[in-house]
Design a protein around this motif. Structure first.
Motif, PDB file in Angstrom:
ATOM      1  N   ALA A   1       0.793  -1.054  -0.027  1.00 14.82           N
ATOM      2  CA  ALA A   1       0.053  -0.094   0.083  1.00 14.82           C
ATOM      3  C   ALA A   1       0.817   1.207   0.097  1.00 14.82           C
ATOM      4  CB  ALA A   1      -0.801  -0.079   1.297  1.00 14.82           C
ATOM      5  N   ARG A   2       2.235   1.082   0.225  1.00 19.83           N
ATOM      6  CA  ARG A   2       2.947   2.178   0.585  1.00 19.83           C
ATOM      7  C   ARG A   2       4.037   2.399  -0.655  1.00 19.83           C
ATOM      8  NH1 ARG A   2       4.521   4.948   5.029  1.00 19.83           N
ATOM      9  NH2 ARG A   2       2.796   4.750   6.587  1.00 19.83           N
ATOM     10  N   ALA A   3       4.112   1.321  -1.433  1.00 18.79           N
ATOM     11  CA  ALA A   3       4.946   1.406  -2.610  1.00 18.79           C
ATOM     12  C   ALA A   3       4.938   0.305  -3.535  1.00 18.79           C
ATOM     13  CB  ALA A   3       6.539   1.350  -2.265  1.00 18.79           C
ATOM     14  N   GLU A   4       5.254   0.466  -4.850  1.00 17.60           N
ATOM     15  CA  GLU A   4       5.313  -0.941  -5.814  1.00 17.60           C
ATOM     16  C   GLU A   4       6.596  -1.538  -5.621  1.00 17.60           C
ATOM     17  OE1 GLU A   4       4.922   1.120  -9.342  1.00 17.60           O
ATOM     18  OE2 GLU A   4       2.749   1.408  -9.289  1.00 17.60           O
TER      19      GLU A   4
ATOM     20  N   GLY B   1      -7.733 -10.655  -4.956  1.00 15.56           N
ATOM     21  CA  GLY B   1      -8.122  -9.121  -5.502  1.00 15.56           C
ATOM     22  C   GLY B   1      -7.539  -7.866  -4.438  1.00 15.56           C
ATOM     23  N   LEU B   2      -6.845  -8.328  -3.664  1.00 17.60           N
ATOM     24  CA  LEU B   2      -6.439  -7.112  -2.623  1.00 17.60           C
ATOM     25  C   LEU B   2      -4.895  -6.816  -3.237  1.00 17.60           C
ATOM     26  CD1 LEU B   2      -6.407  -9.121   0.791  1.00 17.60           C
ATOM     27  CD2 LEU B   2      -8.144  -7.504  -0.418  1.00 17.60           C
ATOM     28  N   LEU B   3      -4.164  -7.521  -4.181  1.00 15.11           N
ATOM     29  CA  LEU B   3      -3.068  -6.759  -4.511  1.00 15.11           C
ATOM     30  C   LEU B   3      -2.952  -6.983  -6.235  1.00 15.11           C
ATOM     31  CD1 LEU B   3      -0.019  -7.950  -2.719  1.00 15.11           C
ATOM     32  CD2 LEU B   3      -1.054  -5.864  -2.452  1.00 15.11           C
ATOM     33  N   SER B   4      -2.384  -6.045  -6.893  1.00 10.32           N
ATOM     34  CA  SER B   4      -2.250  -6.408  -8.214  1.00 10.32           C
ATOM     35  C   SER B   4      -1.032  -6.346  -8.725  1.00 10.32           C
ATOM     36  CB  SER B   4      -2.907  -5.231  -9.201  1.00 10.32           C
ATOM     37  OG  SER B   4      -2.256  -3.972  -8.895  1.00 10.32           O
TER      38      SER B   4
ATOM     39  N   ALA C   1       8.498  -8.221 -11.900  1.00  7.14           N
ATOM     40  CA  ALA C   1       7.072  -7.925 -11.567  1.00  7.14           C
ATOM     41  C   ALA C   1       6.999  -7.463 -10.431  1.00  7.14           C
ATOM     42  CB  ALA C   1       6.523  -9.563 -11.603  1.00  7.14           C
ATOM     43  N   PHE C   2       6.043  -6.201 -10.548  1.00  8.46           N
ATOM     44  CA  PHE C   2       5.808  -5.380  -9.187  1.00  8.46           C
ATOM     45  C   PHE C   2       4.610  -5.690  -8.573  1.00  8.46           C
ATOM     46  CE2 PHE C   2       9.060  -2.901 -11.433  1.00  8.46           C
ATOM     47  CZ  PHE C   2       9.723  -2.196 -10.304  1.00  8.46           C
TER      48      PHE C   2
ATOM     49  N   GLN D   1       0.972   6.884 -10.384  1.00  9.04           N
ATOM     50  CA  GLN D   1       1.899   5.799 -10.630  1.00  9.04           C
ATOM     51  C   GLN D   1       2.254   5.721 -11.930  1.00  9.04           C
ATOM     52  OE1 GLN D   1      -1.183   3.103 -10.018  1.00  9.04           O
ATOM     53  NE2 GLN D   1      -1.180   3.321  -7.821  1.00  9.04           N
ATOM     54  N   VAL D   2       3.486   4.908 -12.281  1.00  9.96           N
ATOM     55  CA  VAL D   2       4.104   4.877 -13.656  1.00  9.96           C
ATOM     56  C   VAL D   2       4.022   3.505 -14.028  1.00  9.96           C
ATOM     57  CG1 VAL D   2       5.479   6.719 -13.525  1.00  9.96           C
ATOM     58  CG2 VAL D   2       6.300   4.698 -12.721  1.00  9.96           C
TER      59      VAL D   2
END
Ligand SMILES: C[S@@+](CC[C@H](N)C(=O)[O-])C[C@H]1O[C@@H](n2cnc3c(N)ncnc32)[C@H](O)[C@@H]1O
Length: 326
Positions: free
Chosen positions: A24-27, A55-58, A66-67, A199-200
């Motif tokens: 939640a704080r960074a990719e 479905g909580l993270l992508s 992979a991020f 985001q990028v």
């Protein structure tokens, strides 16, 4: 109900709760998360997979990496963010994870700074040819009123500077760039507090990784002079614009600085007003020159384009003429 329970079950485990809080704080990549959690990579990967499935993270790929990041749902309250908000901020494990996250961010910043040290002198050479960037940025900010743009796409985002400049005026911002080095720099710059909604992504301006009519505004800031096919890039940008969306193009007016082609990989000596208008027209957009910032030897032009039928056309062109008059 089933989805809620699945989400709660996925988050209801110590390692997964820590992973959710960190993402939640960074990719972050699996390697980085492994360094923070001090757990084996297969174990961390297994937990990440469960969080993605719930479905909580992508998860998204960028080059060889992979991020992972917190998933953005549609409008309304989100379980993943609600859970993260409940994590006690003084929890010792949480505090230690944050400390290690800072170390990761510092390492990224050092790598980005090294890339900049190598390239900055070349960019400074170009900057010295036109008005200060702060002046250009102030004009871009003036073009978009607060609250008018929910979703902003910055094409060829480079260092992510335009997202930083626009952050306080938008709900969400995404920058795309073809260069992994630039994306690494942008990720560091957008890691600052208050920029979590920006985001990028890796992406090509000729094949944008977004659906039709998904953006309120699209910006090309000093990008189209690199384009071999600027018209195709504008057509692709028009595809992702919502019917009442705005396209903003900031680029050099036609000039004679061949050094920019010979030594800085520019593809064209600026953009002429008429050619930009024609490209926009073919993409069903009407453009107007909102601002001309005269410099020596380069003049920076700011164009605004939108669909002729758009409600915003009139308010934007009024704003464009106000900016131009100022
Ligand atoms: C001069 S920089 C401008 C960066 C940023 N817009 C700014 O003004 O600070 C041009 C950027 O366009 C990116 N770029 C070039 N071709 C691209 C393409 N086909 N798709 C996406 N980005 C591209 C480059 O990697 C570079 O970061």
């Amino acid at each position: 109900m089933d989805q809620l329970l699945a989400g709660l079950r996925a988050a209801g485990e110590p390692t997964r709760l820590r992973l959710l809080t960190l993402c939640a704080r960074a990719e972050l990549t699996v390697t980085e998360l492994t360094q923070i959690l001090r757990q084996s990579q297969p174990r961390v990967s297994r937990h990440l997979k469960l969080l993605v499935e719930a479905g909580l993270l992508s998860r998204f790929r960028e080059g060889q990496w992979a991020f992972y990041r917190i998933a953005n749902g549609s409008d309304g309250p989100q379980l993943n963010r609600a859970i993260v908000d409940l994590v006690p901020e003084n929890d010792p494990m949480y505090l230690r994870d944050l400390e290690r996250l800072e170390e990761i961010k510092e390492a990224r910043a050092e790598a980005a700074a090294a890339y900049f040290r190598e390239n900055a002198p070349r960019w400074d050479e170009i900057r010295s040819m036109y008005v200060p960037e702060a002046e250009v940025e102030a004009c871009v900010r003036d073009l978009i009123a607060d609250g008018e743009v929910a979703d902003l796409l910055d094409i060829g985002t480079g260092t992510g500077r335009i997202l930083e400049v626009m952050a306080s005026q938008i709900r969400s911002g995404v920058g795309i760039d073809l260069s992994h080095e630039m994306l690494a720099v942008a990720r560091v710059n957008l890691g600052k507090p208050g920029l979590e909604h920006c985001q990028v992504r890796h992406g090509d301006m000729y094949e944008l990784p977004f659906g039709d009519a998904s953006q309120d505004a699209v910006i090309f800031h000093q990008v189209l002079h690199y384009a071999e096919e600027p018209e195709a890039a504008i057509t692709e940008a028009a595809r992702v614009l919502r019917p009442d969306g705005s396209l903003i193009v900031i680029d050099f007016a036609p000039h004679k600085q061949r050094v920019l082609i010979e030594e800085h990989a520019h593809h064209r000596l600026g953009l002429a007003d008429e050619e930009l208008a024609a490209w926009c027209e073919n993409a069903d957009l009407k453009s107007s020159l909102a601002q001309e910032l005269k410099g020596d030897p380069l003049t920076v032009n700011i164009w605004l384009a939108s669909r002729e039928s758009s409600n915003l056309t009139s308010s934007n062109s009024e704003r464009a003429s106000t900016v131009a008059a100022n």
